[in-house]
Design a protein around this motif. Structure first.
Motif, PDB file in Angstrom:
ATOM      1  N   ILE A 139      -9.678   2.457 -11.843  1.00  0.00           N
ATOM      2  CA  ILE A 139      -9.618   1.207 -11.087  1.00  0.00           C
ATOM      3  C   ILE A 139      -8.689   0.269 -11.844  1.00  0.00           C
ATOM      4  O   ILE A 139      -8.890   0.007 -13.030  1.00  0.00           O
ATOM      5  CB  ILE A 139     -11.019   0.584 -10.957  1.00  0.00           C
ATOM      6  N   ILE A 140      -7.660  -0.203 -11.174  1.00  0.00           N
ATOM      7  CA  ILE A 140      -6.673  -1.040 -11.848  1.00  0.00           C
ATOM      8  C   ILE A 140      -6.619  -2.408 -11.187  1.00  0.00           C
ATOM      9  O   ILE A 140      -6.561  -2.529  -9.962  1.00  0.00           O
ATOM     10  CB  ILE A 140      -5.280  -0.365 -11.860  1.00  0.00           C
ATOM     11  N   GLY A 141      -6.710  -3.456 -12.005  1.00  0.00           N
ATOM     12  CA  GLY A 141      -6.728  -4.811 -11.484  1.00  0.00           C
ATOM     13  C   GLY A 141      -6.072  -5.794 -12.432  1.00  0.00           C
ATOM     14  O   GLY A 141      -5.840  -5.486 -13.604  1.00  0.00           O
ATOM     15  N   THR A 198      -3.369  -8.804  -5.647  1.00  0.00           N
ATOM     16  CA  THR A 198      -2.291  -7.834  -5.492  1.00  0.00           C
ATOM     17  C   THR A 198      -2.024  -7.580  -4.014  1.00  0.00           C
ATOM     18  O   THR A 198      -2.881  -7.790  -3.167  1.00  0.00           O
ATOM     19  CB  THR A 198      -2.636  -6.507  -6.181  1.00  0.00           C
ATOM     20  N   GLY A 199      -0.823  -7.124  -3.734  1.00  0.00           N
ATOM     21  CA  GLY A 199      -0.470  -6.876  -2.347  1.00  0.00           C
ATOM     22  C   GLY A 199       0.540  -5.766  -2.196  1.00  0.00           C
ATOM     23  O   GLY A 199       0.534  -4.795  -2.962  1.00  0.00           O
ATOM     24  N   ALA A 203       1.538  -2.468  -4.734  1.00  0.00           N
ATOM     25  CA  ALA A 203       1.255  -1.127  -4.236  1.00  0.00           C
ATOM     26  C   ALA A 203       2.512  -0.264  -4.242  1.00  0.00           C
ATOM     27  O   ALA A 203       2.490   0.900  -4.646  1.00  0.00           O
ATOM     28  CB  ALA A 203       0.657  -1.202  -2.831  1.00  0.00           C
ATOM     29  N   ALA A 204       3.619  -0.826  -3.788  1.00  0.00           N
ATOM     30  CA  ALA A 204       4.878  -0.079  -3.760  1.00  0.00           C
ATOM     31  C   ALA A 204       5.317   0.296  -5.174  1.00  0.00           C
ATOM     32  O   ALA A 204       5.782   1.421  -5.421  1.00  0.00           O
ATOM     33  CB  ALA A 204       5.955  -0.912  -3.071  1.00  0.00           C
ATOM     34  N   ALA A 205       5.159  -0.629  -6.103  1.00  0.00           N
ATOM     35  CA  ALA A 205       5.552  -0.358  -7.482  1.00  0.00           C
ATOM     36  C   ALA A 205       4.652   0.697  -8.116  1.00  0.00           C
ATOM     37  O   ALA A 205       5.124   1.591  -8.832  1.00  0.00           O
ATOM     38  CB  ALA A 205       5.505  -1.651  -8.300  1.00  0.00           C
ATOM     39  N   PHE A 206       3.355   0.601  -7.851  1.00  0.00           N
ATOM     40  CA  PHE A 206       2.416   1.556  -8.451  1.00  0.00           C
ATOM     41  C   PHE A 206       2.581   2.941  -7.853  1.00  0.00           C
ATOM     42  O   PHE A 206       2.395   3.951  -8.538  1.00  0.00           O
ATOM     43  CB  PHE A 206       0.982   1.063  -8.269  1.00  0.00           C
ATOM     44  N   LEU A 207       2.922   3.006  -6.554  1.00  0.00           N
ATOM     45  CA  LEU A 207       3.093   4.305  -5.896  1.00  0.00           C
ATOM     46  C   LEU A 207       4.152   5.136  -6.606  1.00  0.00           C
ATOM     47  O   LEU A 207       4.030   6.366  -6.694  1.00  0.00           O
ATOM     48  CB  LEU A 207       3.474   4.097  -4.430  1.00  0.00           C
ATOM     49  N   SER A 220      -5.692  -4.259   3.335  1.00  0.00           N
ATOM     50  CA  SER A 220      -4.694  -3.624   4.193  1.00  0.00           C
ATOM     51  C   SER A 220      -3.279  -3.790   3.654  1.00  0.00           C
ATOM     52  O   SER A 220      -2.419  -2.922   3.864  1.00  0.00           O
ATOM     53  CB  SER A 220      -4.782  -4.176   5.617  1.00  0.00           C
ATOM     54  N   ASN A 221      -2.990  -4.881   2.947  1.00  0.00           N
ATOM     55  CA  ASN A 221      -1.649  -5.070   2.388  1.00  0.00           C
ATOM     56  C   ASN A 221      -1.296  -3.995   1.367  1.00  0.00           C
ATOM     57  O   ASN A 221      -0.118  -3.659   1.194  1.00  0.00           O
ATOM     58  CB  ASN A 221      -1.522  -6.457   1.751  1.00  0.00           C
ATOM     59  N   HIS A 222      -2.291  -3.473   0.668  1.00  0.00           N
ATOM     60  CA  HIS A 222      -2.030  -2.365  -0.246  1.00  0.00           C
ATOM     61  C   HIS A 222      -1.499  -1.161   0.524  1.00  0.00           C
ATOM     62  O   HIS A 222      -0.596  -0.455   0.067  1.00  0.00           O
ATOM     63  CB  HIS A 222      -3.306  -1.967  -0.991  1.00  0.00           C
TER      64      HIS A 222
END
Length: 295
Positions: A139-141, A198-199, A203-207, A220-222
């Motif tokens: 879990i990352i926050g 986060t949004g 999410a795009a960077a982590f993907l 939903s933004n994730h």
């Protein structure tokens, strides 16, 4: 009394918000259908909390029958100021760290509402239904965010109950989060972003750093940013819950003091089809609620 007995309701929020506009549309539709004689005044997308306070004070001075305050910033403001009227709060984060409840008890007897924040048990249950192979989760926050603090308190127990091992990592920037995932993502069967400010961008960077380890979101933004899926509240359902709460108090005589803050009982599963395919994930029949494809 019956729904035909006219009531005067004030609705307000500060700032621009697409989700608040969704809730507004539901309120208009539901009140028109169930209580057509009621007067509903909307003061929405106000400039700031000072403007919101001016409107709330006017609602109280005019002795409206109730008021609805939308968004987390308004809910937190209400927790600090209190209210002279029955007050219903929605489109908000966890009532506990907004100051609306403590140790399971509401801090203001004349307030209730509906939060998009989902119980951690519901999140973990949804994840295991979506991905039965789940065994270890990172879990990352964001560092020092209330949601992350809550995860540290609650997720270990929820993970243990689901026979899943969970670790929690915090990041101070997107680049920091990417570095963490690049180093450890392969050690886990899934990565879960929490709702820590986060949004899409995060999410795009982590993907790009998780490799073949599925990335799941909390809002939903994730999913719009590339997370495979997120189990998240329906704003339409939150609006319907609020309308029923208002009717229960003003018409059915229910004591607002006895009404807890609610969550969406059957949240939506938001799905990014390309990411689901990337991670070879399928939607389980055990998933309750609606499936919403947003890619």
């Amino acid at each position: 009394p019956t729904p035909s007995d006219a009531q005067d309701i004030g609705v307000a929020w500060a700032g621009k918000s697409a989700s608040a506009r969704v809730i507004k549309a539901v309120l208009i539709e539901e009140f028109a259908s169930q209580t057509p004689d009621w007067s509903i005044e909307f003061q929405d997308e106000l400039a700031d909390l000072n403007a919101l306070e001016a409107v709330l004070t006017r609602f109280e001075t005019e002795d409206k029958d109730a008021m609805i305050v939308v968004r987390s910033n308004g809910a937190q403001h209400m927790a600090k100021r209190g209210s002279k009227l029955p007050t219903f709060l929605t489109d908000m984060n966890n009532p506990e760290f907004l100051g609306l409840s403590a140790n399971g008890m509401k801090t203001h007897a004349n307030m209730t509402g509906a939060s998009w924040f989902l119980p951690r048990a519901m999140v973990m249950g949804g994840l295991t239904a979506l991905y039965p192979e789940l065994s270890t989760v990172l879990i990352i926050g964001a560092h020092d965010h209330p949601n992350t603090e809550l995860d540290v308190k609650t997720f270990p127990g929820e993970c243990e109950a689901a026979f899943v091992t969970c670790d929690i990592e915090t990041f101070s920037s997107i680049e920091d989060g990417q570095a963490i995932l690049k180093k450890v993502a392969s050690n886990y069967s899934a990565i879960l972003m929490n709702a820590s400010g986060t949004g899409k961008e995060e999410a795009a960077a982590f993907l790009s750093e998780v490799g073949s380890t599925p990335l799941f979101g909390y809002v939903s933004n994730h999913v719009k940013g590339g997370a495979a899926a997120a189990i998240a509240a329906s704003r339409q359902e939150l609006g319907r819950i609020i309308v029923q709460q208002v009717i229960d108090v003003l018409i059915n005589g229910k004591d607002i003091a006895s009404m807890p803050f609610e969550a969406d009982p059957t949240p939506n599963l938001f799905v990014n089809r390309s990411s689901m395919a990337k991670f070879d994930l399928k939607i389980s029949k055990e998933i309750k609620g609606s499936v919403v494809y947003i890619d």
